[in-house]
Every structure is written in structure tokens, then in C-alpha cells.
Scaffold this motif. Structure first.
Motif, short mmCIF file in Angstrom:
data_model
loop_
_atom_site.label_atom_id
_atom_site.label_comp_id
_atom_site.label_asym_id
_atom_site.label_seq_id
_atom_site.Cartn_x
_atom_site.Cartn_y
_atom_site.Cartn_z
N GLN A 53 -21.89 -16.11 -36.80
CA GLN A 53 -21.02 -16.05 -37.97
C GLN A 53 -20.25 -14.73 -38.02
O GLN A 53 -19.06 -14.70 -38.29
CB GLN A 53 -21.86 -16.21 -39.23
CG GLN A 53 -21.03 -16.36 -40.50
CD GLN A 53 -21.91 -16.35 -41.74
OE1 GLN A 53 -23.05 -15.93 -41.69
NE2 GLN A 53 -21.35 -16.81 -42.85
N TYR A 105 -17.59 -14.77 -35.59
CA TYR A 105 -16.55 -15.67 -36.02
C TYR A 105 -15.61 -15.02 -37.01
O TYR A 105 -14.41 -15.20 -37.00
CB TYR A 105 -17.19 -16.90 -36.67
CG TYR A 105 -16.42 -18.10 -36.36
CD1 TYR A 105 -15.19 -18.34 -36.97
CD2 TYR A 105 -16.86 -19.01 -35.41
CE1 TYR A 105 -14.45 -19.44 -36.65
CE2 TYR A 105 -16.13 -20.11 -35.10
CZ TYR A 105 -14.93 -20.32 -35.71
OH TYR A 105 -14.20 -21.41 -35.38
N GLN A 106 -16.21 -14.25 -37.89
CA GLN A 106 -15.40 -13.59 -38.92
C GLN A 106 -14.78 -12.30 -38.41
O GLN A 106 -14.14 -11.57 -39.16
CB GLN A 106 -16.29 -13.28 -40.14
CG GLN A 106 -16.88 -14.55 -40.75
CD GLN A 106 -17.83 -14.23 -41.88
OE1 GLN A 106 -18.25 -13.09 -42.05
NE2 GLN A 106 -18.16 -15.25 -42.67
N GLU A 115 -10.60 -15.56 -48.09
CA GLU A 115 -11.18 -16.02 -46.82
C GLU A 115 -11.21 -17.53 -46.73
O GLU A 115 -11.37 -18.09 -45.64
CB GLU A 115 -12.60 -15.47 -46.66
CG GLU A 115 -12.66 -14.03 -46.21
CD GLU A 115 -13.85 -13.79 -45.27
OE1 GLU A 115 -14.64 -14.73 -45.07
OE2 GLU A 115 -13.97 -12.67 -44.77
N GLU A 116 -11.06 -18.17 -47.89
CA GLU A 116 -11.12 -19.63 -47.90
C GLU A 116 -10.03 -20.24 -47.02
O GLU A 116 -10.14 -21.37 -46.56
CB GLU A 116 -10.97 -20.13 -49.35
CG GLU A 116 -11.61 -21.48 -49.57
CD GLU A 116 -11.40 -21.96 -51.00
OE1 GLU A 116 -11.66 -23.13 -51.25
OE2 GLU A 116 -10.96 -21.15 -51.84
N ASP A 150 -11.56 -20.78 -43.69
CA ASP A 150 -12.53 -21.87 -43.75
C ASP A 150 -11.83 -23.22 -43.82
O ASP A 150 -12.22 -24.16 -43.14
CB ASP A 150 -13.44 -21.69 -44.98
CG ASP A 150 -14.31 -20.44 -44.85
OD1 ASP A 150 -14.49 -19.98 -43.71
OD2 ASP A 150 -14.80 -19.95 -45.88
N ALA A 151 -10.81 -23.32 -44.66
CA ALA A 151 -10.11 -24.59 -44.83
C ALA A 151 -9.44 -25.00 -43.52
O ALA A 151 -9.44 -26.18 -43.16
CB ALA A 151 -9.07 -24.48 -45.95
N LYS A 176 -10.37 -24.28 -40.49
CA LYS A 176 -11.41 -24.79 -39.58
C LYS A 176 -11.90 -26.15 -40.02
O LYS A 176 -12.07 -27.07 -39.21
CB LYS A 176 -12.59 -23.80 -39.54
CG LYS A 176 -13.65 -24.20 -38.54
CD LYS A 176 -14.83 -23.24 -38.51
CE LYS A 176 -15.84 -23.69 -37.45
NZ LYS A 176 -17.08 -22.89 -37.48
N GLU A 177 -12.07 -26.28 -41.32
CA GLU A 177 -12.56 -27.55 -41.86
C GLU A 177 -11.61 -28.69 -41.53
O GLU A 177 -12.02 -29.78 -41.13
CB GLU A 177 -12.70 -27.41 -43.38
CG GLU A 177 -13.56 -28.46 -44.04
CD GLU A 177 -13.59 -28.28 -45.56
OE1 GLU A 177 -13.92 -29.25 -46.25
OE2 GLU A 177 -13.25 -27.17 -46.04
#
Lengths: 236, 236
Positions: A23, A26-27, A130-131, A134-135, A137-138
Motif C-alpha cells: 500500500q 502504491y501511494q 486522494e479519492e 482510488d476512483a 483504480k476502482e
DNA sequence: TCGCGCGTCTTGTGATCACAAATCAACGAT
DNA sequence: ATCGTTGATTTGTGATCACAAGACGCGCGA
């Protein structure tokens, strides 16, 4: 009685360390080229050396970390050649998954993708948190999972682990452009999936990947090291 | 003085164990589904548990071995679905490499491929020795290396490690057919490379992979386990 | 004959230690 | 000042040990 207790975590310590490191990688919390030491991480994580050691070796096997000839372990870093090679590989492999997902999508896929993409747009135009990452990738992985090829999904996951940190650079620098243009390509992909048009969906995805990669070049962002040294570090 | 001394082996014990296990896996010396124990291998190899332990974990990370929920380590085995998925992946990825090699081949490539293929034919019609397997691998990887994509080469290597053992099954059973038909596809690929015809080279390769995979189905060879159990074992 | 406990042995995990090689810093010679 | 040397310290590798959880076999009871 069972409803009073939630299952305990039965994973091994090694696995938890692995996930934590993964993680962090990744970040982009580690600089590319940075050396990681077993004892240092063990102290930071509050474990003994053993689990860290195995987690690191696993990440080396996955090419997320590299081992120098002197056996010290560093965060992988790209040369421009290797970067573009992996982009090309991603276009091919993820294109394959996208095509397959588009040809036979589970019914709720397109709708779910629209929701995710809307969330991503909101996150960009809102606080730009940061979302966004995430979005993004999602969105992609919702498609890849729909391809129903578990082994291919594993490969893609691994490729993202290697290129993932670089997307984080753009985010941390406050650039929203590549993400915003990304959402437009996402919309194209969604439409292609609704029409069961595998070829268009795949090409839409390839353009998405390619455009993002190109963005780094266009903005002359110092991602790459010179002589395998000091990459990305200057940026963070 | 330097010409009097050859370099000493500086590799770690763990790496030598890894290579040994990898080779054994490749040659199908372990039955799919077989359980491997750390202490058992350590005793067999004459080392302590440590290097074996790390080598096994590395092979697990590469998906050549799998870890059961109870943490014991087994040789990976396929279901038909997983087998065909990986065949599809191989067709796509190796097709990509072949296309790229054919579009811009180093001058000696075609000639070298002819030599290798001739060697393979001779090995088939001669004693049908293990050299058949080696020549086949040599042929394919000569092409993939010519693509000059080191990371892609790594991925292909990994895919071969997973499917490799199954080719060995056909060999050990004495079947020469799949290899002989393979050489004909190889000849097609060579001609396509001579013409710099990337598309034909790639499709030739895909047919080569597909035909070989199909051969297993056609001959109803019991490669696969039932309920993840007892695969390939009965054949060896 | 088949199923269920129960005790024994085996196995993976994690911790700790010894050791050789690599790294780094201070120092001295040119 | 620069480079090479030397010493102290850090670091990865490999070995060994303790321990809890699984796997296995045996026998008892239905």
C-alpha cells in the motif's frame, strides 16, 4: 454467541507486512530508488526481522522492489525505455481484458462504471482528494474483473503496482488535468461497453493509458533517474 | 592473471535453491498438486530450512507454487478453465512479442531460428530425447528476446514456468505429434519474419500455442485435477 | 464397516543469533 | 584539495530454536 464475535484476523504477520508495504508503495510513500532495510522496517512496524524479510523478498519477486548486486533492496525505478515498455505492455494486456469485458459484460457493469466515474469527477472538482486515485483504480479494475480472467487480473495488478506510484506524483503535485481528461476517456469506454463493442472499448482504454503516460513526457516531469540513480525523489 | 581464474560463484544459497527447484518444476519432476515441505527439501538439498523457505516463497509469489489455507505449499495445478485462460493470455502476450520481433528482427534471427528448428526436427526423428523440449523453448525465446522488451520477457518466462510442465507430460508419454506439428508452425513463423510480416508471424505463433493446447484436449489426457485434487499425477 | 475422538508427529511461522560482506566516515598521503 | 586506506558500524544471509496449528494414524464405539 456467534453474532457477538467477529472473525479474528488469521493472516500471517508476513502477509500483513506485505500488504502494508504494498500500500505504501502504491501511494508513492517511498521514493523510487530509496533503499529499504530489513531492520529499519522491522523497527518501524514493530515486528521482528523475519516477516519483513519475507515480505520484501516477495515484493522483489513481483518486481516492485529490486535487489542490487550487493543485496540491498531498493524501490524500483524506471528509465524512460522501461517506462514506455511497461506502458505498451499495459495497453496490450489491459486492452485484452477490456475487450473481453465489453463483449460479455455483466448487466450492472455500465451503470456501476458511470457511478464510479461520476464519483471521480466529483472528487476532482471538489477537494481533489486522494479519492481521485482510488476512483480511477476502482474504475479500471471493475472492468478487468468483469473479464473473468483471474490470472490475467493478477498480472494487471502487478503491472499497476509498478506504474501506480507515478500516477501519485501527478496527484501530489496538484495536477488535475490527466485525471480530468481520463474521465472523458472513461465515458467513451462506458459507451462502448453499452454497445458491446469490444474493439472500441479496448481502444478507448489504450488511449486512456497512453494519454496519461504522454502527459508525464509533455510536462517534462522528472520521473526518471539518470544512470539508474535519483529518480522521482526530487519531485516528492 | 585474470585469465587463469574463472569468476567464483557469488550467488546466495537461496538463489541456487530457487534455480534448482525451478528447473525441477520445469521438467515436471514434481507432480502437480504435490505437497512440498521446507524441512523435506532442505534435507534433500543438504541445506538448512532458511534458503528453502525463501525459495519456496518466491515461487509462490511467481504462482508456480500455491499455498493452501493451512499454509502448506503445493505444486500449482490447473482446472480446465484456468488452463485455457492462461493459453489465451499466452497467445496475446507472446503474440505481441512475436509481432514486435518480426517487424524489426536482428539480421541473424531467421537463420538462427532455422538452425534451432532443424535441431528440433532432428531430435524428434532421432532418439526423441529431452532436447526436443529444450529446442522448442530455445526457438520461442529466441524470438521473444529479439523483441527487446525485457519486462515482457520476464512475464513470458513466468507464464512458461506455469504451463511448461504440461508439455513435458506429452514428451514423457512418448507422443511426438504435438512437437512435429509444432515445427511446421515454426517454419511459417520464420517465413513471416523473413518478410517482416508482424501480423502473420504473430498469428503463426498463436496457432502454434493453440494447437498444442488443443492436443491435450483432443487426446483426453488427464492433466486436470477434479476438485483441485489429484491432477497430472496419474499420468506421470 | 464406518465414523468419531484422541494423542502423536509433522509443519509453517516468527524470533534470535553468528558471521561475512558492504557501507560510511574519519584520516592520512600525495 | 583529492584520492585511497582503514576502522567502526550497518546490513543481508543462513542457522537454530520455540511454539501453535495441522495432518495423520490408531482404536473405540455404533
Amino acid at each position: 454467541m456467534t453474532e457477538k464475535l467477529s472473525p479474528v484476523d488469521v493472516s500471517t504477520l508476513q502477509e500483513r507486512v506485505y500488504l502494508k508495504l504494498r500500500q505504501a508503495l502504491y501511494q508513492g510513500k517511498f521514493a523510487a530508488g530509496e533503499t529499504l532495510t530489513i531492520r529499519g522496517l522491522a523497527a518501524a512496524l514493530g515486528t521482528s526481522a523475519m516477516p519483513v524479510r519475507e515480505a520484501l523478498q516477495r515484493l522483489v519477486a513481483e518486481k516492485a522492489l529490486v535487489q542490487t548486486p550487493s543485496r540491498s533492496i531498493r524501490v524500483a525505478s524506471f528509465t524512460p525505455e522501461l517506462f514506455w515498455e511497461i506502458i505498451r505492455i499495459r495497453m496490450s494486456i489491459e486492452g485484452m481484458a477490456t475487450k473481453r469485458a465489453a463483449l460479455n459484460p455483466p448487466p450492472p457493469l455500465a451503470g456501476a462504471l458511470r457511478d464510479i466515474n461520476a464519483k471521480m469527477i466529483a472528487a476532482i472538482k471538489g477537494g481533489f482528494t486522494e479519492e481521485v486515485l482510488d476512483a480511477n483504480k476502482e474504475f479500471h479494475f471493475a472492468i478487468y474483473e468483469a473479464a473473468e480472467m483471474p490470472q490475467l487480473l493478477e498480472i494487471i495488478n502487478n503491472l499497476w503496482l509498478r506504474t501506480g506510484p507515478y500516477l501519485g506524483v501527478a496527484y501530489r503535485m496538484g495536477y488535475s488535468d490527466p485525471f480530468l481528461t481520463g474521465t472523458r476517456f472513461h465515458e467513451r469506454i462506458i459507451q462502448a461497453i453499452e454497445r458491446r463493442d469490444g474493439r472500441r472499448a479496448a481502444s478507448g482504454l489504450k488511449v486512456d493509458i497512453w494519454a496519461t503516460a504522454k502527459w508525464f513526457t509533455r510536462h517534462r516531469i522528472a520521473i526518471f533517474g539518470e544512470d539508474e540513480e535519483r529518480p522521482l525523489q526530487a519531485v516528492l
